[in-house]
Design an enzyme around this catalytic site. Structure first.
Site, mmCIF file in Angstrom:
data_model
loop_
_atom_site.group_PDB
_atom_site.id
_atom_site.type_symbol
_atom_site.label_atom_id
_atom_site.label_comp_id
_atom_site.label_asym_id
_atom_site.label_seq_id
_atom_site.Cartn_x
_atom_site.Cartn_y
_atom_site.Cartn_z
ATOM 1 N N ILE A 1 38.403 -0.694 29.344
ATOM 2 C CA ILE A 1 37.977 -1.506 30.624
ATOM 3 C C ILE A 1 38.545 -2.899 30.344
ATOM 4 C CG2 ILE A 1 36.191 -2.377 32.106
ATOM 5 C CD1 ILE A 1 34.811 0.211 31.525
ATOM 6 N N ASP B 1 37.578 -9.510 20.544
ATOM 7 C CA ASP B 1 37.300 -8.279 20.131
ATOM 8 C C ASP B 1 37.152 -8.213 18.611
ATOM 9 O OD1 ASP B 1 37.136 -5.389 19.703
ATOM 10 O OD2 ASP B 1 37.593 -5.552 21.831
ATOM 11 N N GLY C 1 47.008 -7.128 20.181
ATOM 12 C CA GLY C 1 48.461 -7.220 20.137
ATOM 13 C C GLY C 1 49.184 -7.794 21.343
ATOM 14 N N SER D 1 24.435 -0.497 31.481
ATOM 15 C CA SER D 1 24.778 0.993 31.415
ATOM 16 C C SER D 1 23.479 1.631 32.094
ATOM 17 C CB SER D 1 24.542 1.772 29.962
ATOM 18 O OG SER D 1 24.542 2.889 30.000
ATOM 19 N N TYR E 1 21.146 3.430 22.357
ATOM 20 C CA TYR E 1 22.358 2.656 23.005
ATOM 21 C C TYR E 1 21.727 2.066 24.447
ATOM 22 C CZ TYR E 1 26.531 1.534 25.691
ATOM 23 O OH TYR E 1 27.411 0.741 26.338
ATOM 24 N N LYS F 1 21.164 -1.892 25.617
ATOM 25 C CA LYS F 1 21.716 -2.402 26.959
ATOM 26 C C LYS F 1 20.573 -3.097 27.708
ATOM 27 C CE LYS F 1 25.965 -2.297 26.991
ATOM 28 N NZ LYS F 1 26.716 -3.596 26.808
#
Length: 327
Positions: free
Chosen positions: A12, A31, A36, A110, A136, A140
């Protein structure tokens, strides 16, 4: 506008970067791994979200933040790293954003905060109780609370987006893809469950192996087939733009995802027609996945119009699979 995108190397984050650059924004990516990417209007900081020094450098001159980066894992051994990235990292980012005078902070949460895999009612709306039942989902939920704290403090305009399950269309029929491989193909599902240490489930799945590649139609222990939302990345990017741009989004919490859920029996029948693989039905322990999440609030208040139905995604997936097979 200068926008910081965390998780810029991800699915995303990469697409969001493409979109914002195309419309003329300046983007800084962040990140743990370099993207790149070399493009006018883009620069990046490589580092962890819980590294205050790296975050401070990333936040310099930024007007808005899309906090998309997160660590997702189902393995117990990964929990310390997941909490460090998703909880402490989010705290560090929020504090730095407030210090830097950022105007808007968009937080990718989420559906696991509800949680969608054990809903109290359907469809799941933004008013559903927040009862995260996975590590997880808990990270969140804690992130949301920190965002709300800064919102109350007047640090910046904040928008919370509760993400649907997201995929690029070409992944749907790719046995090697991280999500669709084990979700729709039998042998990748066996490998996934064995990797999780779920040996009993792996053996149950292996017992259904017809001796050739096959799709899996997963059902719960009562024989109910799975149902869930699968949202194309491009529709998620549309939602992110609205959260970033629309004045009405400030202070809001929105479910971001496809309008219609996907019933697995119908989808697997169509997949089988494309691949030629048989569909093997396996009843798995537990309640299984069966939910519908409403995006009505985002459609009504922000004008969200998802375009990539599962049918359109599947056509693209078939073309991508055919191209792979020709190589």
């Amino acid at each position: 506008m200068k926008v910081l995108i965390t998780g810029a190397a991800g699915r995303i984050g990469s697409c969001a970067t493409d979109r914002l650059l195309a419309r003329g924004d300046t983007v800084r990516g962040m990140d743990r791994r370099a993207t790149g990417r070399s493009a006018a209007g883009y620069d990046e900081v490589v580092g962890s979200f819980d590294d205050a020094g790296a975050v401070a450098r990333a936040m310099e001159g930024v007007e808005a933040v899309l906090h998309l980066g997160a660590f997702m894992s189902w393995a117990a051994k990964d929990r310390p790293a997941m909490f460090a990235a998703n909880v402490e990292g989010t705290r560090v980012l929020l504090d730095a954003a407030a210090q830097a005078g950022v105007k808007r902070f968009v937080f990718a949460s989420s559906g696991e905060v509800y949680p969608e895999n054990a809903p109290q009612f359907l469809p799941v709306t933004e008013d559903h109780p927040l009862l995260a039942n996975s590590p997880y989902g808990l990270t969140k939920l804690l992130g949301e609370e920190m965002v709300r704290f800064h919102q109350r403090a007047g640090s910046f305009e904040a928008v919370i987006l509760r993400f649907s399950h997201t995929q690029n269309a070409e992944e749907l029929l790719d046995e090697d893809s991280f999500f669709s491989g084990p979700r729709f193909f039998l042998r990748p599902r066996v490998a996934q469950q064995r990797g999780f240490g779920n040996e009993a489930v792996a053996r149950l799945l292996e017992a259904a192996d017809p001796g050739a590649p096959a799709h899996i139609l997963a059902r719960n222990e009562a024989g109910r087939a799975f149902r869930m939302h699968i949202t194309d990345t491009r529709d998620m990017i549309q939602g992110l733009e609205l959260a970033l741009d629309r004045p009405e989004a400030a202070g809001g919490v929105f479910n971001l995802g496809a309008t219609e859920p996907v019933d697995f029996p119908a989808l697997l029948e169509k997949m089988s027609a494309i691949t030629g693989y048989p569909v093997v039905t396996v009843d798995l322990p537990g309640a299984g996945v069966y939910y519908e999440t409403s995006n009505a609030k985002m459609r009504t208040e922000l004008g969200f119009r998802p375009e990539w139905t599962i049918g359109r995604m599947l056509v693209e997936a078939a073309e991508a699979r055919a191209a792979r097979m020709r190589k």
